[in-house]
Design a protein around this motif. Structure first.
Motif, PDB file in Angstrom:
ATOM      1  N   ASP A 478       1.032  -1.231   0.019  1.00 46.23           N
ATOM      2  CA  ASP A 478      -0.169  -0.088   0.072  1.00 46.23           C
ATOM      3  C   ASP A 478       0.917   1.314  -0.125  1.00 46.23           C
ATOM      4  OD1 ASP A 478       0.013   1.303   2.728  1.00 46.23           O
ATOM      5  OD2 ASP A 478      -0.094  -1.027   3.244  1.00 46.23           O
ATOM      6  N   VAL A 479       0.350   2.403  -0.101  1.00 49.43           N
ATOM      7  CA  VAL A 479       0.876   3.711  -0.201  1.00 49.43           C
ATOM      8  C   VAL A 479       0.169   4.536   1.151  1.00 49.43           C
ATOM      9  CG1 VAL A 479       1.514   5.803  -1.369  1.00 49.43           C
ATOM     10  CG2 VAL A 479       1.552   3.900  -2.611  1.00 49.43           C
ATOM     11  N   SER A 480       0.840   4.361   2.037  1.00 48.83           N
ATOM     12  CA  SER A 480       0.096   5.097   3.316  1.00 48.83           C
ATOM     13  C   SER A 480      -1.368   4.540   3.544  1.00 48.83           C
ATOM     14  CB  SER A 480       0.436   6.679   3.451  1.00 48.83           C
ATOM     15  OG  SER A 480       1.842   6.888   3.646  1.00 48.83           O
ATOM     16  N   GLY A 481      -1.446   3.464   3.349  1.00 50.00           N
ATOM     17  CA  GLY A 481      -2.849   2.961   3.756  1.00 50.00           C
ATOM     18  C   GLY A 481      -3.962   2.760   2.708  1.00 50.00           C
ATOM     19  N   VAL A 482      -3.456   3.233   1.434  1.00 47.66           N
ATOM     20  CA  VAL A 482      -4.141   3.125   0.348  1.00 47.66           C
ATOM     21  C   VAL A 482      -3.922   1.979  -0.743  1.00 47.66           C
ATOM     22  CG1 VAL A 482      -5.018   4.237  -2.023  1.00 47.66           C
ATOM     23  CG2 VAL A 482      -4.760   5.632   0.150  1.00 47.66           C
ATOM     24  N   SER A 483      -4.336   1.026  -0.699  1.00 47.64           N
ATOM     25  CA  SER A 483      -4.149  -0.016  -1.843  1.00 47.64           C
ATOM     26  C   SER A 483      -5.263  -0.056  -3.008  1.00 47.64           C
ATOM     27  CB  SER A 483      -4.407  -1.394  -1.146  1.00 47.64           C
ATOM     28  OG  SER A 483      -5.695  -1.688  -0.502  1.00 47.64           O
ATOM     29  N   LEU A 484      -4.982  -1.071  -3.720  1.00 50.66           N
ATOM     30  CA  LEU A 484      -5.792  -1.204  -5.128  1.00 50.66           C
ATOM     31  C   LEU A 484      -6.291  -2.531  -4.843  1.00 50.66           C
ATOM     32  CD1 LEU A 484      -3.350   0.289  -7.818  1.00 50.66           C
ATOM     33  CD2 LEU A 484      -5.218   1.476  -6.289  1.00 50.66           C
TER      34      LEU A 484
END
Length: 523
Positions: A478-484
């Protein structure tokens, strides 16, 4: 004089802590950092499969929403591929094939279209027909034309005889561009795309990746007369640091070698003389096609979190050397593709459509490249953050704080030390046979970084992290809590920006896990 190198690495066997002190020299050299510093190049036979799925559009929109500008897909694709959709010898297209590109990709996407340089008979009739159809269908979205792809392989492919070299190529290039510029369809168009020249495949310093003996490079091409800053807006070269094209090179494949900043620097720095020749000709050098390993990559290497860290370091290293844009190759069944549009059978396994771990580099870099109102940014590689397992970059711009000159706005640090996890090792869009079984012993090491900056004490900061379970992970990134979402590519979660302040004397302190990247920016 500013101190340029102040790295203290205290990590030894049995310890779990490293410490690095970094300075940002006031007189450090800078290069342009474009908001479109990276993009995608789509394999010819793969465009139709991508257009049959929403995943590429979804992922690109997510990144576009962050960055405020868009990727530039390099599309030279067929409607019908012969003999099949993975080994293409003949590309057959119709006028209506171009329709839908501007509807599918996010608004504002620019296209570079590669014309047919192979067939020189009959006054380049195929290329002229392609150019007319592309201009009519794509309009202002068509940014540039390329003439041919990897033209330094034309002798080996049997498309040119032994006289093929920079002089003959330049003659043919000028002839075809002259025909396009003089054509009625071009002269009457409200938008007239210009050209990207060269499109050479072979890297200068890697002889076993040269398909033929020739004189093709930017230095020789510009000496041969391939110079026209009025219409040439870039010189393109291709680069793959590893290869799966034959068993000898396949045997050398290594995730540890990929995740190594010194190897990245060596691979990119071979193009410095090429970049200087392009700059002298008044056009930028770009990496028009690249990825982790040629001939479609290698699962277990190309589709891992280690590849995401490599991509991040690779783009920023290239930008700091003056290579303004980097395009990552996509194929709908390629092991290095950041996302795959359709389910398919491969090596006895059923793979799903979906996103892979390496796509997160692009999500993270969107935050790095983002700038309000497309204000200019510059980048410098930091000499005191330059080791095999550690790299750092300073980014200068206006940001929220107006300066008489571009001031320090962001810092990026990448720990490329290899840490193999025991979780996140599988992904249904990748080969399960390549899921890692290697686990690093003990606790995951942490690097404490202390940066000496020009920022006043008390200045508010935000941290954004590119993070995953380990170098070998294929998921749970993830990027600081954002995933896809693994199947749809839709964003999941909200970004968590860590907060901090600059300490006395401009010091910034941050902890970084082994195999992790961080963006430090003004709040």
């Amino acid at each position: 004089m500013p101190r340029l190198t102040t790295i203290a690495s205290l990590l030894t066997a049995g310890q779990t802590l490293a410490f690095s002190t970094v300075t940002v020299p006031s007189n450090i050299s800078r290069a342009v950092l474009r908001p479109d510093a990276y993009g995608y190049s789509i394999e010819p036979s793969s465009l139709s499969p991508y257009l049959q799925s929403t995943i590429a559009s979804t992922v690109l929109k997510t990144i576009a929403d962050i960055i405020g500008t868009l990727f530039v897909p390099d599309l030279d694709a067929p409607s019908v591929a012969e003999p099949n959709d993975t080994t293409v010898e003949v590309l057959k297209i119709r006028d209506d094939w171009f329709r839908g590109w501007t509807e599918y990709f996010p608004p504002g996407t620019d296209f570079i279209y590669t014309l047919n340089l192979r067939n020189e008979s009959h006054a380049w009739v195929n290329a002229m027909q392609e150019a007319a159809a592309a201009m009519e269908a794509l309009g202002e979205s068509l940014a540039l034309f390329e003439l041919g792809n990897e033209i330094d392989h034309y002798i080996n492919k049997g498309w040119r005889d032994d006289s093929w070299g920079t002089s003959e190529y330049t003659r043919q290039w000028k002839r075809l561009t002259g025909q396009i510029l003089a054509s009625e369809f071009y002269k009457q168009a409200s938008h007239q795309p210009l050209f990207q020249a060269a499109v050479f495949a072979d890297p200068p310093w890697v002889p076993d990746q040269h398909d033929e003996i020739d004189d093709f490079d930017i230095i020789n091409a510009t000496k041969a007369g391939l110079v026209d800053p009025e219409i040439i807006k870039g010189y393109a070269v291709h680069l793959y640091p590893q290869s799966t094209c034959d068993e000898v090179r396949r045997a050398r494949l290594s995730l540890d070698l990929l995740s190594n900043h010194q190897v990245v620097w060596t691979n990119v720095s071979q193009f410095i003389p090429q970049q200087e020749a392009a700059e002298k000709a008044r056009a930028p050098l770009i990496l028009g096609e690249t990825n982790s390993a040629s001939c479609s990559g290698q699962s277990g290497i190309s589709d891992t979190f280690g590849a995401a860290l490599w991509t991040t370091d690779y783009v920023l290293t290239a930008a700091s050397m003056g290579i303004e844009q980097v395009y990552f190759h996509l194929g709908h069944q390629s092991e290095y593709s950041a996302f795959t549009p359709l389910a398919y059978e491969y090596e006895g396994e059923s793979l799903t459509a979906g996103v892979r771990a390496n796509v997160y580099s692009h999500l993270f870099l969107a935050h790095v490249l983002a700038t309000k109102d497309n204000k200019p940014q510059q980048i410098s590689a930091l000499p005191s953050a330059n080791a095999s397992d550690f790299s750092g970059y300073a980014i200068f711009g206006e940001g929220k704080h107006k300066h008489k000159h571009l001031g320090l706005e962001k810092l990026v640090f990448i720990d490329m030390g290899v840490w193999n996890a025991s979780v996140g090792l599988s992904n249904p869009s990748t080969l399960s046979a390549t899921d890692s079984t290697s686990v690093s012993p003990g606790h995951r090491p942490t690097r404490d970084v202390r940066v000496q900056t020009s920022w006043p004490s008390g200045t508010k900061l935000q941290f954004i992290r590119l993070q995953g379970p380990g170098t070998n992970a294929k998921s749970e990134v993830d990027v600081s809590g954002v995933s896809l979402d693994l199947e749809s590519g839709e964003p999941v979660g909200k970004i968590r920006k860590e907060k901090a302040v600059v300490r006395h004397g401009g010091a910034v302190e941050v902890s970084l896990r082994q195999a992790e990247a961080i963006l430090i920016q003004l709040a």
